[in-house]
Structure formats: structure tokens, C-alpha cells
Enzyme design. Structure first.
Site, PDB file in Angstrom:
ATOM      1  N   LYS A 194       8.999  77.903  69.003  1.00 27.64           N
ATOM      2  CA  LYS A 194       7.602  77.084  69.015  1.00 27.64           C
ATOM      3  C   LYS A 194       7.993  75.865  68.203  1.00 27.64           C
ATOM      4  CE  LYS A 194       4.459  80.257  70.407  1.00 27.64           C
ATOM      5  NZ  LYS A 194       3.960  80.133  71.711  1.00 27.64           N
ATOM      6  N   ASP A 216       6.942  88.419  71.325  1.00 28.17           N
ATOM      7  CA  ASP A 216       6.067  87.835  71.951  1.00 28.17           C
ATOM      8  C   ASP A 216       6.744  87.236  73.332  1.00 28.17           C
ATOM      9  OD1 ASP A 216       3.864  86.220  72.846  1.00 28.17           O
ATOM     10  OD2 ASP A 216       4.783  84.323  71.973  1.00 28.17           O
ATOM     11  N   HIS A 253       3.861  86.719  83.302  1.00 29.20           N
ATOM     12  CA  HIS A 253       3.652  85.723  84.418  1.00 29.20           C
ATOM     13  C   HIS A 253       5.056  85.097  84.549  1.00 29.20           C
ATOM     14  CE1 HIS A 253       3.459  83.305  80.415  1.00 29.20           C
ATOM     15  NE2 HIS A 253       3.579  82.437  81.038  1.00 29.20           N
ATOM     16  N   HIS A 273       9.478  87.979  78.998  1.00 26.91           N
ATOM     17  CA  HIS A 273       9.923  86.676  79.746  1.00 26.91           C
ATOM     18  C   HIS A 273      11.640  86.697  79.713  1.00 26.91           C
ATOM     19  CE1 HIS A 273       5.737  86.253  79.482  1.00 26.91           C
ATOM     20  NE2 HIS A 273       5.941  85.191  78.492  1.00 26.91           N
TER      21      HIS A 273
END
Ligand code: BG6
Length: 506
Positions: free
Chosen positions: A359, A256, A199, A261
């Protein structure tokens, strides 16, 4: 017959609208469907970008009729759509929202789905055009794909229209599993009908990297090792892992978001100019970068893994990773990773690309900073340029979308003191229209059959070739702790300090 001049693909006055079609969503009760897909469909409808014949079909193990799904879809769109709510837009969509109940191993349910799609061809004028969105755990891909094969649902010829499949990440767990997955999907659909979603490629600011570099005269001449000192790519998130422990603890930050990305961002920054903006031409250039990526000689010192401990994020108390629900108390999964990559080609030889993501960092920000060498000579007194740093071009991917150019300027006054200042481009100020959500753009492109913004199987595999050796070297090691709300482990600062550099504070 004369071609309709208003349908000229080069004419920018008319938006591109897909042919009549259906979008079948597997996993329609999941988070992605609720927060991203259904709202994106509403936004597309609101912007007039969906064809008059358009059907959303949900498939899930729920005892629902069409009307029940319609209520769920409406609530999701109302809660998460980007554009203002309009009852008339929904009223037009709501008659075309269908639901087929069933589980993935239920032959009768898939027979029913196939029959329903055939019937919709007539009743809703969609012809045979269907895109299948697999918003489901990867472990369930094989059974769903086999069902599609068995029922002929994936067959373009049999359907008389087009059949496409959209696959959400993760694309495998390593190179071997990604290959197996690619083979499986390609066995059922033709390769050009497979759309893999990353995305990040749907974000306006990411697409703008190519515009910035290749539409302008200004940047490309200094975009190489003669002028660029280093590149820093940061993807910081303030959130934790939420309720995704089951997935995240087996993946970690590298699988992840680095594998997809972040390597995609690096590729767009480093690639050569494609011969055209066709998807094959862009892919060729991206692949060359991915295949030229060089890992640190010593992975132990050229990478840093971290794991958050409890702390404070934006004034709120945050749990440590090991206290998050569902995380094994002795987990060594990383929630932060920083590393130095090189690119083995003439343009980039010797230029480090520093990448970090984590994170529960201080705030949510994604940016790419191109840091230039110092001017080769300074005809100023050392004291006058004490506050002058390296020139930087910063592509602000999110949330404050824009571009910043940082350079030195004379401080007004009677001395020749030079200090860093910034020149800013903000999307919000420069354009009246706000950026579409990534999923709006990507869903639209699937329906149009435009695969430019979707990573190809080769790119996915080349990216795993970068990540696999890292995972291997990290096996059995314990990540450095960092406190939630800070910028990651100290070891990441030390890694840059050893290279005489510092992380940019976004
Ligand atoms: C997803 C990751 O791909 O991207 C998540 O699985 C991450 O862990 C998310 O939070 C970030 O997306 P964005 O668009 O909010 O930067």
C-alpha cells in the site's frame, strides 16, 4: 420437444442469461455493496444480461421500506456504475427491489425473509432460485448460516429451485480457521453451491492469462525453466488502508492479498494446460501448483515485510500507517511484502517467482513479468549490446490493461547497436468493448451457476499452507519502514540484488 437451436450453449451469438432468480445481499449498507455489487447489477441489467424475473433483496438492520432501499441502490448505481446511466433500465429494475429489515440474531426477521422469498417465487416468477451474498464480517457468518439452515432457506429441494451462497474474503485467518469456515458453509449448502469470491479472477486481464498461454503456439514452448529466468508479480497500490484499520491491522498484506489474489495469479502463470476449460479440470491444475510451492529456505532473508511511513503520493501528503485512524501506535502489521517462491516440478525447478505487494507505493499497478534468459550466445561486440536486457513478456493486469513484449532491436544507423524496444497490446485499442468490472462477471457467473472463476475450498486451504509458515516466522519481527510514495523498503531491493536481479520498474 426439439431443442431451440438459438439456445445452444456453444452458440456465441446469444449472451448467457440466468434463469429468473433473486439475489439476497446481507451487508447491503456496506462499502462493497454500494461501490461494487449494486453498480454491477445495474451494469448487467444495462447490458441485457439479467433475466426478466429478477429481484434484488437487501437485508440489514435499518428501518427501511422497499422504497428507501431502492433510493440507496439507485444512488450507488449512479455513482459507481461502469456503463452509462439509463432511466429506463433502472425503471425496469426498481419494481423488483425489496428490503427485509432485521439483525442477524433475530429469528422473526429470518422467518420474514423466508416468507418473502416464497412469496416472490409466485409474484415475480423467480421459482425457488436464490443466491445469498454474504458481504458481512466473517465473525457473523455462523449466525447467518444457522439462520438459513433453521428456516430451510439453503435447501435446494425444499425451495424447488437452486440455492447458492457467495462468500467474500477473507476466507479465514489461517488454515485452521479456513477449514472451520469451509466446514460450516458446506454443512449448510452443498459444496457446488458455494461460490468464494476472489475478485482478481473476475478481471478480464487475469482470465486472459489462460488465453495467452493456451490458445497460442508462440509462448508455451518457452514457458519453462530452460527459457524463463524468473517471474515477477507486482501488485502495487497508491492508496493506504483508508478506514479499514479494524480489519487490516489484524490481517496485513500477506493475509489480505498474497494468500488470495497473488497466489491465484502465480497459479495461472505456472499451471499446466487443463484437459478442458471445465472448472474441475482447471482446479486440478491450479491445485497442483499451489501444492508444489516452495518457501525460501530462510524466511528471514527470502522475504521482506514493510510498513509505510508518512510521505507524498502523487503530490499529496500521506499519513504513515501508524498515524492512520484506528491503528495501534505500536502496530507491527505489514503493509508491504516481498518474497521469493519456488515451484517444485519439472517445468519450474530453479526458477524464482518474486512477488511483491504494498500500500502507499508510487502508483497503482498490477503486472506479471515473465523474464527470459539471455540468448546463450551474442555474436555482437559487447558495446553494441550494452543496452540490451533480458527479453520480457509483461501481462499488464491493471490499470493500463494489455500485454507488452520487450526484446532487442537494431538501432537505426551504421553500427550494429542493439537496444530494448517494446511491442504493446492495449485493450483500449484492440477491442471496441471495454472490459467489464470483475464483479459484473462474477455476479453473473453465480447466477448462471458457473464456478470456473471461483477458488475452491481446497485452493483456499492450500494457499493458507503457504502463508501460515510465513506468519509464524514473522511473529515478533518488526517490518522495515518505507516512505509513502516510494517503491517499498530498501531491503526488498537488497533481497533481489543478492540473487543478482533487480525489480522491474512497472
Ligand atoms: C482487496 C483487498 O481484496 O483488494 C484490498 O482487501 C485491496 O486491500 C483490493 O485494496 C485491491 O483490489 P483492486 O481490484 O483495486 O486491485
Amino acid at each position: 420437444m426439439l431443442a431451440n437451436p438459438l439456445r445452444d450453449p456453444l452458440d456465441r451469438r446469444l449472451p448467457r442469461v440466468p434463469e429468473p432468480c433473486a439475489l439476497v445481499i446481507f451487508g447491503v449498507t456496506g462499502d462493497l455493496a454500494r461501490k461494487k455489487l449494486l453498480p454491477a447489477i445495474y451494469d448487467l441489467a444495462n447490458r441485457g444480461l439479467l433475466p426478466p424475473g429478477f429481484v434484488i433483496l437487501g437485508f440489514a438492520r435499518r428501518d427501511w421500506a422497499d422504497g428507501d432501499f431502492e433510493i440507496v441502490a439507485r444512488e450507488a448505481a449512479q455513482a459507481h456504475a461502469r456503463t452509462p446511466w439509463r432511466d429506463d433500465v433502472w425503471a425496469r429494475l426498481s419494481g423488483s427491489i425489496k428490503f427485509v429489515p432485521g439483525s442477524f440474531d433475530d429469528d422473526a426477521a429470518f422467518d420474514n425473509l423466508a416468507r418473502t422469498l416464497n412469496a416472490l417465487g409466485e409474484s415475480h416468477g423467480i421459482g425457488g432460485n436464490v443466491a445469498f451474498y454474504l458481504s458481512i464480517p466473517p465473525a457473523t457468518f455462523p449466525v447467518v448460516l444457522k439462520q438459513m439452515q433453521r428456516t430451510g432457506m439453503a435447501d435446494n429441494e425444499q425451495s424447488g429451485g437452486w440455492r447458492r451462497v457467495v462468500v467474500e474474503k477473507p476466507f479465514g485467518h489461517d488454515l485452521a480457521s479456513a477449514r472451520a469456515l469451509n466446514e460450516l458453509v458446506d454443512d449448510v449448502f452443498s459444496a457446488h453451491d458455494v461460490f468464494r469470491i476472489d475478485h482478481y479472477l473476475g478481471k478480464e486481464t487475469v482470465q486472459n492469462i489462460m488465453a495467452l498461454r493456451f490458445a497460442n503456439a508462440l509462448f508455451e514452448p518457452v514457458w519453462d525453466s530452460r527459457y524463463v529466468n524468473s517471474v515477477q508479480i507486482t501488485m502495487a497500490e497508491d492508496g493506504g488502508i483508508g478506514n479499514r484499520a479494524g480489519f487490516y491491522d489484524k490481517a496485513g498484506a500477506a493475509r489480505d492479498v498474497l494468500q488470495n489474489h497473488l497466489l491465484q495469479l502465480l497459479t495461472l502463470v505456472a499451471m499446466e494446460e487443463p484437459t478442458s476449460f471445465g472448472s474441475a479440470e482447471i482446479r486440478t491444475e491450479k491445485l497442483k501448483v499451489l501444492r508444489a510451492i516452495e518457501l525460501p529456505d530462510d524466511i528471514a532473508t527470502g522475504t521482506v515485510r514493510g510498513q509505510y511511513q508518512q510521505g507524498w503520493v502523487a503530490g499529496d501528503r500521506a499519513l504513515g500507517y501508524l498515524e492512520e485512524p484506528g491503528v495501534p501506535p505500536n502496530s507491527t502489521t505489514e503493509t508491504y511484502v516481498a518474497l521469493r517462491l519456488g515451484i517444485r516440478n519439472r517445468r519450474w525447478a530453479g526458477v524464482p517467482f518474486y512477488i511483491r505487494t504494498g500500500k502507499r507505493l508510487a502508483r497503482r499497478v498490477t503486472e506479471i513479468a515473465v523474464i527470459f534468459n539471455r540468448a546463450p550466445h551474442q555474436p555482437f561486440q559487447p558495446a553494441d549490446v550494452e543496452l540490451l536486457g533480458n527479453n520480457q513478456l509483461v501481462i499488464r493486469v491493471q490499470p493500463d490493461e494489455g500485454v507488452t513484449l520487450k526484446f532487442g532491436s537494431k538501432v537505426p544507423g551504421t553500427t550494429m547497436e542493439v537496444r530494448d524496444i517494446t511491442m504493446d497490446f492495449h485493450y483500449g485499442e484492440a477491442f471496441t468493448e471495454s472490459s467489464p468490472e470483475a464483479y459484473e462477471r462474477l455476479v453473473l457467473d453465480v447466477l448462471l451457476g458457473d464456478s470456473t472463476l471461483f477458488p475452491h475450498a481446497d485452493e483456499v486451504e492450500a494457499s493458507w499452507r503457504v502463508v501460515d509458515p510465513l506468519e509464524e516466522a514473522w511473529a515478533g519481527t518488526v517490518p522495515f519502514p518505507y516512505r509513502a510514495g516510494e517503491w517499498g523498503p530498501r531491503a526488498a531491493d537488497e533481497m533481489l540484488a543478492r540473487d543478482n536481479r533487480v525489480w522491474r520498474r512497472p
